[in-house]
Design a protein around this motif. Structure first.
Motif, PDB file in Angstrom:
ATOM      1  N   ILE A  58       0.848  -1.313  -0.464  1.00  0.00           N
ATOM      2  CA  ILE A  58      -0.159   0.349  -0.001  1.00  0.00           C
ATOM      3  C   ILE A  58       0.998   1.928  -0.138  1.00  0.00           C
ATOM      4  CG2 ILE A  58      -1.677   1.473   1.414  1.00  0.00           C
ATOM      5  CD1 ILE A  58      -3.225  -1.004   0.592  1.00  0.00           C
ATOM      6  N   ALA A  59       2.118   1.516   0.514  1.00  0.00           N
ATOM      7  CA  ALA A  59       3.286   2.222   0.441  1.00  0.00           C
ATOM      8  C   ALA A  59       3.897   3.000  -0.225  1.00  0.00           C
ATOM      9  CB  ALA A  59       4.185   1.821   1.814  1.00  0.00           C
ATOM     10  N   GLY A  60       3.735   1.841  -2.037  1.00  0.00           N
ATOM     11  CA  GLY A  60       4.376   2.144  -3.021  1.00  0.00           C
ATOM     12  C   GLY A  60       5.933   1.861  -2.984  1.00  0.00           C
ATOM     13  N   ALA A  61       6.177   2.074  -4.077  1.00  0.00           N
ATOM     14  CA  ALA A  61       8.050   1.209  -4.108  1.00  0.00           C
ATOM     15  C   ALA A  61       8.650   3.138  -4.118  1.00  0.00           C
ATOM     16  CB  ALA A  61       8.384   1.568  -5.404  1.00  0.00           C
ATOM     17  N   TYR A  62       9.658   3.040  -3.770  1.00  0.00           N
ATOM     18  CA  TYR A  62      10.214   3.502  -3.136  1.00  0.00           C
ATOM     19  C   TYR A  62      10.148   4.771  -3.785  1.00  0.00           C
ATOM     20  CZ  TYR A  62      14.589   6.607  -1.249  1.00  0.00           C
ATOM     21  OH  TYR A  62      15.080   7.610  -0.420  1.00  0.00           O
ATOM     22  N   GLU A  63      10.756   5.176  -5.304  1.00  0.00           N
ATOM     23  CA  GLU A  63      10.476   6.405  -5.389  1.00  0.00           C
ATOM     24  C   GLU A  63       9.285   6.609  -6.328  1.00  0.00           C
ATOM     25  OE1 GLU A  63      10.405   3.654  -9.528  1.00  0.00           O
ATOM     26  OE2 GLU A  63      11.078   3.020  -6.837  1.00  0.00           O
ATOM     27  N   ASN A  64       7.882   5.928  -5.836  1.00  0.00           N
ATOM     28  CA  ASN A  64       6.520   6.613  -6.242  1.00  0.00           C
ATOM     29  C   ASN A  64       5.825   6.420  -4.877  1.00  0.00           C
ATOM     30  OD1 ASN A  64       6.270   7.120  -9.468  1.00  0.00           O
ATOM     31  ND2 ASN A  64       7.722   6.005  -9.319  1.00  0.00           N
ATOM     32  N   GLU A  65       6.043   6.753  -3.793  1.00  0.00           N
ATOM     33  CA  GLU A  65       5.663   6.287  -1.768  1.00  0.00           C
ATOM     34  C   GLU A  65       3.896   7.044  -2.344  1.00  0.00           C
ATOM     35  OE1 GLU A  65       9.341   5.403   0.359  1.00  0.00           O
ATOM     36  OE2 GLU A  65       8.603   7.780   0.046  1.00  0.00           O
ATOM     37  N   THR A  66       3.486   6.130  -1.366  1.00  0.00           N
ATOM     38  CA  THR A  66       1.898   6.725  -1.285  1.00  0.00           C
ATOM     39  C   THR A  66       2.185   7.461   0.052  1.00  0.00           C
ATOM     40  OG1 THR A  66       0.206   4.666  -2.201  1.00  0.00           O
ATOM     41  CG2 THR A  66       0.018   6.377  -0.822  1.00  0.00           C
ATOM     42  N   PRO A  67       1.638   8.666  -0.878  1.00  0.00           N
ATOM     43  CA  PRO A  67       1.974  10.048   0.255  1.00  0.00           C
ATOM     44  C   PRO A  67       1.030   9.519   2.107  1.00  0.00           C
ATOM     45  CG  PRO A  67       0.967  11.344  -1.953  1.00  0.00           C
ATOM     46  CD  PRO A  67       0.747   9.904  -1.827  1.00  0.00           C
ATOM     47  N   VAL A  68       1.918  10.434   2.524  1.00  0.00           N
ATOM     48  CA  VAL A  68       1.257  10.162   3.876  1.00  0.00           C
ATOM     49  C   VAL A  68       1.413   8.923   4.504  1.00  0.00           C
ATOM     50  CG1 VAL A  68      -0.206  10.508   5.905  1.00  0.00           C
ATOM     51  CG2 VAL A  68       0.340  12.252   3.510  1.00  0.00           C
ATOM     52  N   VAL A  69       0.762   7.373   3.642  1.00  0.00           N
ATOM     53  CA  VAL A  69       0.729   6.032   3.902  1.00  0.00           C
ATOM     54  C   VAL A  69       1.928   5.655   4.145  1.00  0.00           C
ATOM     55  CG1 VAL A  69       0.145   4.072   3.125  1.00  0.00           C
ATOM     56  CG2 VAL A  69      -1.636   5.968   3.338  1.00  0.00           C
ATOM     57  N   HIS A  70       3.250   5.429   3.956  1.00  0.00           N
ATOM     58  CA  HIS A  70       4.509   5.053   3.346  1.00  0.00           C
ATOM     59  C   HIS A  70       4.864   5.474   4.802  1.00  0.00           C
ATOM     60  CE1 HIS A  70       5.272   9.622   2.672  1.00  0.00           C
ATOM     61  NE2 HIS A  70       7.084   8.869   2.430  1.00  0.00           N
ATOM     62  N   ARG A  71       4.264   6.369   5.783  1.00  0.00           N
ATOM     63  CA  ARG A  71       5.380   6.795   6.757  1.00  0.00           C
ATOM     64  C   ARG A  71       4.628   6.418   8.164  1.00  0.00           C
ATOM     65  NH1 ARG A  71       8.195  11.359   6.163  1.00  0.00           N
ATOM     66  NH2 ARG A  71       7.834  12.608   4.461  1.00  0.00           N
TER      67      ARG A  71
END
Length: 597
Positions: free
Chosen positions: A326-339
């Protein structure tokens, strides 16, 4: 869907080869695949989508490699193409560049027809278009075959790729970077660029094929036109090598293009792609083809419903999507959620040794996810493909394979030169090593079948490679395959007729850090469903003393065509080659627009 029969082939005395290229560019309106919900629906194209077909025949073996500008292969498309063309299923390798700029909705599972794109569903019209176009390319390639010679070569490409999941990569206990980079103490990417050169025995080129590991993510997810991403520029640099130039993805799952920070876009995609393409063209020129080329092919479709254990390695009874996905790959991370844990990369789950999914946080828990995503929606048949082409073995699998997972598969399938290609014949998520999986980055969260996936794949690749001797055509597939897919048509219908064709006014848009400069002009035309998008639409001409002359057309990345709503369209000429005193004009479907300079 029945498995097409594969009768024994009569022997031929020497290598034969043929090649063809077909355009796969669809009309606007199809969801793009690769960036999931963050993707955009396609509104046109910049750089056409194509399939390049290379056919090889030697001894009692026949091989067709189809290299597509798509997210991955598809068992639905592969089987239908084999049935329509008569090509043995074992010899039909449906590979892809894994561009994130092409439509999805043609895959063999509901999970990825729904998850990979911004809108869900299997589009039967788009799929039939792919089958029809690719089949035509295969038939042309087979019909054009003639005595040939071929050669493989390898060169290293440094500085254009980077490992996007380094913290997981360095966990590999047996990492020996000097196996692929003897002169480097440390290497987190596979720098090897492989090129197959195929010429006629008369010296005329027939085809070239490049294999390299790098994600097709040079152009960002906010982009809304179909494109081959950085691979389009690889092709342009290799244009002089052969009439047909194709590319396959290598082991790329944790490898991204080395873009300058904050500059994802066509400028950076061109820089990286042209660098790879120049290296490929130089390698191609240095190769000396030989007629002494042996062929063999083998396809094994592993039905995980019937057998999850092989060579002592067992996969989980049920696949699972991980929270890190859900957080996405490193160069295209999902805003907020990836934290936020447990979605944040590097937050593994405490687990017992017997847990089949180990460190993976299962989205929604292992009780709720099955209720939301039924087992039948997941990839349950895993194709493993091995082609013997001269001095090399090409191993194809439906996963996005990490650098170190690819090394282990190659080592198991060897000895000799083993080239591992991701996303072949279907799309089935990711494949990390067991050590990388414990870190639970995006790649581990998207490895559906747990920490033993790479070992399971390596074991199958090893046994199949041993069976693919020169001349062998090995097919191990269920006699019947059933594809029960949720259909949704995105292909636009024919329109009521549209407005009278007329032009707008040209304007110039200056260069930015991410985007090159371009001239743009609008026009009014029929509805998108009434236009033929896989045939030429637009070109740029310049006025010479003798009249108007063609300069560049929409087969190039320099020309973009967009649907701008209703019956309105835009054509753009990127990075224009403007010369003092010259006048230019766009011509769209035979309509000459207002000149500009």
């Amino acid at each position: 869907m029945s498995t097409p029969p594969s009768p024994p082939l009569p022997p031929v005395s020497a290598l034969l080869a043929g090649a063809a290229e077909v355009d796969l560019t669809p009309p606007p309106g199809l969801p793009k695949a690769g960036y999931s919900r963050n993707a955009r629906t396609g509104v046109g194209f910049r750089g056409r989508l194509r399939a390049r077909v290379l056919h090889l025949r030697a001894g009692t073996a026949s091989v067709v490699i189809v290299a597509c500008d798509l997210l991955g292969g598809s068992a639905v498309v592969q089987r239908q193409v084999a049935a329509r063309t008569g090509v043995p299923l074992a010899g039909l390798f449906l590979g892809a560049t894994h561009t994130h700029g092409a439509p999805g909705q043609f895959l063999g599972t509901d999970l990825y027809n729904g998850f990979a794109s911004n809108r869900p569903g299997f589009d039967p019209v788009w799929t039939e278009f792919l089958v029809r176009r690719i089949s035509a390319g295969v038939e042309r390639a087979v019909a054009s075959r003639r005595p040939a010679a071929a050669a493989w070569g390898s060169t290293d490409v440094w500085g254009l790729t980077r490992n996007r999941s380094l913290a997981a990569h360095v966990r590999n206990a047996d990492r020996d970077d000097r196996r692929i980079a003897p002169h480097r103490t440390y290497a987190s990417v596979d720098p090897r660029l492989r090129v197959l050169r195929v010429d006629g025995t008369d010296g005329d080129p027939i085809a070239a094929l490049a294999v390299f590991g790098v994600h097709g993510t040079g152009i960002p997810m906010r982009n809304s036109v179909y494109n081959a991403d950085l691979w389009a520029y690889v092709y342009e640099e290799m244009r002089g090598c052969a009439p047909v130039v194709g590319a396959l993805q290598g082991t790329h799952a944790d490898v991204a293009p080395a873009l300058r920070p904050g500059r994802a876009g066509d400028v950076e995609a061109a820089r990286v792609g042209r660098g790879i393409g120049r290296a490929a063209a130089a390698l191609h020129a240095a190769l000396t083809p030989t007629t002494d080329v042996e062929l063999g092919a083998g396809l094994r479709e592993v039905d995980l419903t019937a057998s999850r254990t092989y060579d002592g390695i067992t996969l989980p009874e049920r696949p699972a999507l991980g929270a890190a996905l859900i957080a996405g790959a490193y160069e295209n991370e999902t805003p907020v959620v990836h934290r936020i844990p447990p979605f944040r990369a590097g937050v593994p789950k405490p687990h017992a040794p017997g847990d089949p999914h180990g460190a993976k946080w299962v989205i929604g828990s292992r009780w709720l996810q099955p209720a939301v995503v039924p087992l039948r929606h997941f990839p349950r048949v895993i194709p493993v493909h091995v082609l013997r082409i001269g001095s090399a073995l090409l191993v194809g699998a439906p996963f996005e394979i990490t650098v170190d997972a690819g090394r282990r598969v190659a080592a198991a399938a060897g000895p000799g030169d083993v080239i591992v290609s991701s996303v072949a014949n279907e799309y089935a998520g990711y494949c990390t090593t067991a050590e990388e999986y414990t870190r639970q980055h995006y790649e581990g969260g998207h490895t559906l079948y747990g920490p033993n996936t790479a070992a399971f794949l390596a074991a199958h690749a090893a046994s199949l490679a041993a069976a693919v001797t020169p001349g062998a055509m090995v097919t191990e597939a269920p006699p019947e395959r059933t594809f029960d897919l949720r259909a949704h048509r995105y292909w636009p219908p024919r329109g009521p007729g549209g407005s009278p064709r007329r032009a707008g006014t040209a304007r110039f848009v200056d260069v930015t850090a991410e985007q090159d400069a371009y001239w743009e002009q609008g026009w009014f035309d029929a509805a998108p469903g009434d236009l033929v998008w896989h045939e030429p639409i637009a070109r740029v001409e310049w006025r010479s003393p003798d009249g108007w002359r063609p300069l560049v057309d929409d087969s190039s990345c320099a020309v973009e065509v967009r649907h701008h709503g209703d019956d309105r369209y835009l054509v753009r000429w990127h990075d224009p080659d403007l010369r003092p005193g010259r006048t230019y004009r766009f011509v769209v479907r035979g309509l000459a627009l207002e000149p500009f300079n």
